[in-house]
Design a protein around this motif. Structure first.
Motif, PDB file in Angstrom:
ATOM      1  N   ARG A  74       0.885  -1.191   0.257  1.00 50.13           N
ATOM      2  CA  ARG A  74      -0.166  -0.023  -0.030  1.00 50.13           C
ATOM      3  C   ARG A  74       0.761   1.458   0.089  1.00 50.13           C
ATOM      4  N   HIS A  75       2.056   1.348   0.768  1.00 49.21           N
ATOM      5  CA  HIS A  75       2.805   2.518   0.883  1.00 49.21           C
ATOM      6  C   HIS A  75       3.605   2.603  -0.402  1.00 49.21           C
ATOM      7  N   ASN A  76       4.057   1.592  -1.152  1.00 47.54           N
ATOM      8  CA  ASN A  76       5.122   1.291  -2.242  1.00 47.54           C
ATOM      9  C   ASN A  76       4.668  -0.004  -3.153  1.00 47.54           C
ATOM     10  N   PRO A  77       3.722   0.235  -3.920  1.00 50.41           N
ATOM     11  CA  PRO A  77       3.490  -0.939  -4.845  1.00 50.41           C
ATOM     12  C   PRO A  77       4.531  -1.639  -5.568  1.00 50.41           C
ATOM     13  N   ALA A  78       5.705  -0.912  -5.736  1.00 49.79           N
ATOM     14  CA  ALA A  78       7.021  -1.861  -6.526  1.00 49.79           C
ATOM     15  C   ALA A  78       7.872  -2.187  -5.239  1.00 49.79           C
ATOM     16  N   VAL A  79       7.763  -2.187  -4.238  1.00 45.70           N
ATOM     17  CA  VAL A  79       8.512  -2.926  -2.991  1.00 45.70           C
ATOM     18  C   VAL A  79       8.478  -4.627  -3.428  1.00 45.70           C
ATOM     19  N   ALA A  80       9.611  -5.213  -3.355  1.00 47.10           N
ATOM     20  CA  ALA A  80      10.039  -6.609  -3.444  1.00 47.10           C
ATOM     21  C   ALA A  80       9.868  -7.095  -2.083  1.00 47.10           C
ATOM     22  N   ILE A  81       9.155  -8.186  -2.255  1.00 52.40           N
ATOM     23  CA  ILE A  81       8.602  -9.218  -1.045  1.00 52.40           C
ATOM     24  C   ILE A  81       9.197 -10.347  -0.942  1.00 52.40           C
ATOM     25  N   VAL A  82      10.113 -10.668  -0.144  1.00 49.79           N
ATOM     26  CA  VAL A  82      10.245 -12.340   0.096  1.00 49.79           C
ATOM     27  C   VAL A  82      10.005 -12.669   1.526  1.00 49.79           C
ATOM     28  N   TYR A  83       8.840 -13.710   1.244  1.00 47.37           N
ATOM     29  CA  TYR A  83       8.552 -14.242   2.723  1.00 47.37           C
ATOM     30  C   TYR A  83       9.513 -15.464   3.215  1.00 47.37           C
ATOM     31  N   MET A  84       9.766 -15.506   4.383  1.00 44.81           N
ATOM     32  CA  MET A  84      10.486 -16.568   5.020  1.00 44.81           C
ATOM     33  C   MET A  84       9.378 -17.606   5.847  1.00 44.81           C
ATOM     34  N   SER A  85       9.503 -18.657   5.684  1.00 49.14           N
ATOM     35  CA  SER A  85       8.514 -19.516   6.511  1.00 49.14           C
ATOM     36  C   SER A  85       8.779 -20.869   6.649  1.00 49.14           C
TER      37      SER A  85
END
Length: 128
Positions: A74-85
């Protein structure tokens, strides 16, 4: 190469934070650290140049990695996101933000650097 790219690492386990931080720094990234989702959210407000987030999903009480990913986008539509689980991967199709990736624990540190690099490259090329 990546010297000006800032990545936020979010996890409540100190050893994982150190491992991921070391891998990302060795790959040439600037790294910010948060130990919970709410701290990460406030960092996103204060540091708008964060280009990517590597986050655990379950970090005790409070904001989850899933929620962090949605709020970050929502803040930055271009932010890259990697989840760790280690145990929440089955929820990824329903909970993960579009264009993100999930890395399963345990992982080799280089997997995280490769995952964030891949995500950043997709976004830069308009594919993310």
């Amino acid at each position: 190469m990546n010297e000006t790219v800032r990545i936020l690492v979010v996890d409540d386990e100190a050893m994982i934070v150190m491992t991921v931080e070391d891998a990302l720094r060795q790959a040439g990234y600037d790294v910010e650290i948060a130990h919970c989702g709410s701290d990460a959210l406030s960092m996103l407000e204060r540091i708008p140049e964060i280009a990517g987030i590597v986050t655990d999903i379950r970090m005790g009480n409070g904001t989850t990695g899933w929620e962090l990913g949605r709020e970050a986008r929502r803040h930055n539509p271009a932010v890259a996101i990697v989840y760790m689980s280690g145990d929440s991967a089955a929820d990824y199709p329903a909970e993960g933000v579009p264009g993100s990736i999930i890395v399963h624990k345990p992982f080799a540190p280089d997997q995280i650097a490769s995952a964030i690099s891949t995500q950043l490259n997709k976004i830069a090329s308009g594919l993310g």
